[in-house]
Every structure is written in C-alpha cells, then in structure tokens.
Design a protein around this motif. Structure first.
Motif, PDB file in Angstrom:
ATOM      1  N   TYR A 108       1.982   4.885   5.258  1.00  0.00           N
ATOM      2  CA  TYR A 108       0.622   5.391   5.454  1.00  0.00           C
ATOM      3  C   TYR A 108       0.622   6.916   5.298  1.00  0.00           C
ATOM      4  CZ  TYR A 108      -1.491   1.086   7.357  1.00  0.00           C
ATOM      5  OH  TYR A 108      -2.002  -0.173   7.517  1.00  0.00           O
ATOM      6  N   GLU A 109      -0.517   7.439   4.895  1.00  0.00           N
ATOM      7  CA  GLU A 109      -0.674   8.886   4.814  1.00  0.00           C
ATOM      8  C   GLU A 109      -1.919   9.296   5.572  1.00  0.00           C
ATOM      9  OE1 GLU A 109      -0.627  10.430   0.854  1.00  0.00           O
ATOM     10  OE2 GLU A 109       1.217   9.354   0.304  1.00  0.00           O
ATOM     11  N   ARG A 110      -1.802  10.339   6.364  1.00  0.00           N
ATOM     12  CA  ARG A 110      -2.955  10.860   7.095  1.00  0.00           C
ATOM     13  C   ARG A 110      -3.519  12.044   6.325  1.00  0.00           C
ATOM     14  NH1 ARG A 110      -3.782  14.330  11.740  1.00  0.00           N
ATOM     15  NH2 ARG A 110      -5.835  13.844  12.604  1.00  0.00           N
ATOM     16  N   HIS A 168      -3.057   4.223  -5.466  1.00  0.00           N
ATOM     17  CA  HIS A 168      -3.231   2.978  -4.704  1.00  0.00           C
ATOM     18  C   HIS A 168      -3.218   3.240  -3.196  1.00  0.00           C
ATOM     19  CE1 HIS A 168      -2.781   0.667  -8.417  1.00  0.00           C
ATOM     20  NE2 HIS A 168      -1.756   1.457  -8.709  1.00  0.00           N
ATOM     21  N   MET A 169      -3.844   4.352  -2.809  1.00  0.00           N
ATOM     22  CA  MET A 169      -3.978   4.691  -1.396  1.00  0.00           C
ATOM     23  C   MET A 169      -5.439   4.521  -1.006  1.00  0.00           C
ATOM     24  SD  MET A 169      -0.898   5.401  -0.523  1.00  0.00           S
ATOM     25  CE  MET A 169      -1.078   6.133   1.105  1.00  0.00           C
ATOM     26  N   CYS A 225      -4.842   6.727   5.009  1.00  0.00           N
ATOM     27  CA  CYS A 225      -4.756   6.006   3.743  1.00  0.00           C
ATOM     28  C   CYS A 225      -3.794   4.833   3.871  1.00  0.00           C
ATOM     29  CB  CYS A 225      -4.277   6.934   2.632  1.00  0.00           C
ATOM     30  SG  CYS A 225      -5.457   8.232   2.225  1.00  0.00           S
ATOM     31  N   ILE A 226      -4.287   3.639   3.540  1.00  0.00           N
ATOM     32  CA  ILE A 226      -3.479   2.423   3.589  1.00  0.00           C
ATOM     33  C   ILE A 226      -2.866   2.192   2.211  1.00  0.00           C
ATOM     34  CG2 ILE A 226      -3.481  -0.063   4.049  1.00  0.00           C
ATOM     35  CD1 ILE A 226      -6.010   0.357   5.725  1.00  0.00           C
ATOM     36  N   GLU A 259       2.648  -1.649  -0.395  1.00  0.00           N
ATOM     37  CA  GLU A 259       3.502  -1.908   0.768  1.00  0.00           C
ATOM     38  C   GLU A 259       2.783  -2.690   1.865  1.00  0.00           C
ATOM     39  OE1 GLU A 259       5.008   1.648  -1.404  1.00  0.00           O
ATOM     40  OE2 GLU A 259       3.032   1.041  -0.630  1.00  0.00           O
ATOM     41  N   ALA A 260       1.464  -2.548   1.955  1.00  0.00           N
ATOM     42  CA  ALA A 260       0.703  -3.213   3.023  1.00  0.00           C
ATOM     43  C   ALA A 260      -0.002  -4.467   2.510  1.00  0.00           C
ATOM     44  CB  ALA A 260      -0.310  -2.241   3.624  1.00  0.00           C
ATOM     45  N   MET A 261      -0.951  -4.279   1.625  1.00  0.00           N
ATOM     46  CA  MET A 261      -1.828  -5.377   1.217  1.00  0.00           C
ATOM     47  C   MET A 261      -1.089  -6.431   0.405  1.00  0.00           C
ATOM     48  SD  MET A 261      -5.033  -2.920   0.281  1.00  0.00           S
ATOM     49  CE  MET A 261      -5.804  -1.903   1.544  1.00  0.00           C
ATOM     50  N   ARG A 262      -0.345  -6.001  -0.597  1.00  0.00           N
ATOM     51  CA  ARG A 262       0.347  -6.978  -1.451  1.00  0.00           C
ATOM     52  C   ARG A 262       1.505  -7.646  -0.727  1.00  0.00           C
ATOM     53  NH1 ARG A 262      -3.842  -8.110  -4.360  1.00  0.00           N
ATOM     54  NH2 ARG A 262      -4.775  -6.210  -5.203  1.00  0.00           N
ATOM     55  N   ARG A 263       2.105  -6.922   0.208  1.00  0.00           N
ATOM     56  CA  ARG A 263       3.195  -7.525   0.979  1.00  0.00           C
ATOM     57  C   ARG A 263       2.664  -8.670   1.846  1.00  0.00           C
ATOM     58  NH1 ARG A 263       6.950  -3.107   3.245  1.00  0.00           N
ATOM     59  NH2 ARG A 263       7.734  -3.240   1.107  1.00  0.00           N
TER      60      ARG A 263
END
Length: 325
Positions: A88-90, A109-110, A117-118, A122-126
């Motif tokens: 994640y990025e803030r 793709h953030m 930022c999701i 790494e998050a959704m596709r995983r």
C-alpha cells in the motif's frame, strides 16, 4: 499503558458536544450488552481500508459484536490489507493531486481511497485467485454460498496465509471467520470482487450466476436471525456511516411488522450512528434518529445517539470504552 487509560482520558476530556455524545453512546453500548443485549455493527465507507480491524477484531473476539452488515468493499478490503499491506502507498498530499497525478497512479495500478492507494496486483488479483477456485468449485458442485461465506472458506482454507503481511489478529474478517459471525452484505455486486464475479460469469467460467447468493436471500436470512435472536435478547444497532450498509438491515424490523404481519417482533433496542453527514433535507445519512420512529425501525424509548464526526477517529474511541482499554 494501564488498563482503562484510554477510557479514562476520554471520559475526563470529552465533556461537551460531539465529544460528549461519543461518551454517552459508548456507555449506552456497554449498558445494552450488560443488560443481555446483542449488537449489530454496520460498516459503510472505506472503514476496512482505514484499518478499523485494529479495534473491531478485538470487539468481535470479546463478543461485543453479534452480527455485521457491511458493503462488499469493506468485506474485501480487510483481506486486501491482510495480504498486501506492505505494498500500500499513503498519499498525505492527496488534496493536491492533479488529474495527471491520478492518471499516473492508474498506470501503476494503484487504486486511491482518499490518502491510501490499494495495489491491484498484490491485493485484488491475489484475492481473486483464491476466490475463483472457490467459486468454480461450488459452481461445478451445484453449491451456493453468500459472499462472506466464500471469503470465510478462503480464510479457513489457509490459501492466503503465505501472503499475510499484517498480524491476522488485526483482521476483523479473520476474527469473524473464527467466530462464524453472521454477516450481511447488501449490494455486494457493487464491489471489486462482485465485478470480478460478473466478469467470470460473462466469460463462461461460472455457469450459474446464482452460485453466489444475493440480497433478497440475505434479507430473508437476516429476518430469521433477527426473529430468533430477539426472542432472547434485545438487539442494538451501531451504524458507522450511512448508505446501504445501514439502511438494508435496519429495515428488517418494519418488514417483519408490516409485510410479515409480525407486530410481536421488538424494534431495535439501541441505536447509534457515526456520520459526517449533517442534518439535511432528503438525506438518509443525515436524518436524525427520531425520523426512524415514523418508519417503525425504532421506538419512542429506544436509546438513540448520533455522533457527527469522522468515523475513522470516533469508532476506535467508542470501541476503546466498550473494551475498557
């Protein structure tokens, strides 16, 4: 920090206006549970991306929550954070972003939620990879489950454990799965995983679109849960934000009264809403609690509280008092 230090600080300093309303609502929550009541919490907005699991998970583990209604976004975003937190990025300066800055985030793709930022891959596709296995297996077997039940199955399978990037004790979904907590997810199709599911149905990978059970069935199961639970316990309603996460479950009472002709069913026994929507014309999120009396959702004597503030600040403080932190 000594036990109860946060609660003592709040009670000493939060004496007026919304601060006092916070204390009153938290003490009312405690009284409701101490009197044998049950509590439903509803989650709107992006509370999972705000990492509410840091406090909500402990509320679940300590039996301070008996059911949850939430948007599909809150359901999935807790698990996004669980498996991709380090990616994640803030963006503290999010108010200053230009359209070109936003386009640059898209190209990386953030996906931005206010200041956070999701990461898609790494998050959704995983999570999608684990879910598609469960969806297609159930589809081939002729089985049907609710959205939260599919996620419970993913959690219990251990498929995501190699990717955990936070302590699972800080995931409210993990805590809920351990308790097999009743969850109701109206409008799940309006979520990232709901969109993914529609895509896999369109691609023909899932033959029966009804493999994932939907909103009407959720209302029917909610009605059964409410009738059964209210026989033994008064049920409270702690609403974070507005929208469908709150409006859907609170309507179960007038539905039972008016459509099922069940006037014997008690109304909600406690009500609190945290919202930054100020009182306004035609706004459900901005409606004062008394308006719900006219809809048959609350009674004249139902304890009612409204805290007009930022839920990402307020909810953990209310939970701290309930947990005597």
């Amino acid at each position: 920090m000594s036990r109860g230090a946060v609660s003592q600080f709040i009670k000493h300093h939060f004496r007026h206006f919304n601060a006092a309303a916070l204390v009153d609502a938290a003490e009312g929550y405690k009284r409701h549970l101490e009197g044998g009541g049950a509590m439903m919490i509803t989650l709107a907005g992006a509370m999972s991306t705000a990492e509410l699991g840091l406090s909500l998970a402990e509320m679940i583990r300590r039996d301070k929550v008996q059911a949850i209604s939430c948007t599909g976004a809150n359901l999935e975003e807790d698990l996004f954070n669980l498996v991709a937190h380090n990616h994640y990025e803030r963006v503290p300066h999010w108010r200053d972003l230009t359209p070109h800055d936003e386009q640059a985030l898209l190209e990386r793709h953030m996906n931005r939620v206010t200041d956070t930022c999701i990461p898609e891959m790494e998050a959704m596709r995983r999570l999608e990879g684990a879910l598609i296995e469960e969806w297609t297996r159930a589809d081939k077997a002729g089985e049907r489950y609710f959205p939260h039940e599919f996620l419970y199955r993913v959690i219990r399978s251990g498929k995501l454990e190699p990717y955990y990037q936070i302590d699972p004790k800080d995931s409210w979904m993990v805590a809920a799965a351990e308790k097999n907590l009743p969850i109701f997810v109206p409008g799940w199709e309006d979520s990232t995983t709901g969109n993914m599911y529609a895509g896999h149905c369109l691609a023909g990978e899932i033959k029966n679109v009804h493999t994932v059970r939907g909103g009407i069935e959720y209302m029917m199961v909610l009605a059964e849960w409410y009738v059964q639970t209210s026989r033994e316990r008064s049920i409270g309603f702690f609403q974070i934000g507005g929208g469908i996460a709150g409006d859907f479950p609170i309507c179960v009472v007038p539905m039972l009264h008016q459509d099922m002709r069940r006037p014997d069913i008690p109304v909600w026994g406690y009500f609190c809403q945290i919202s930054d929507s100020t009182t306004s014309y035609g706004s459900y999120s901005g409606a004062v609690p008394n308006e719900k009396i006219t809809w048959g959702k609350l009674g004249v004597d139902t304890p009612k509280y409204i805290i007009e503030s930022d839920a990402s600040i307020v909810a953990p403080l209310v939970f701290a008092i309930v947990l005597d932190c």
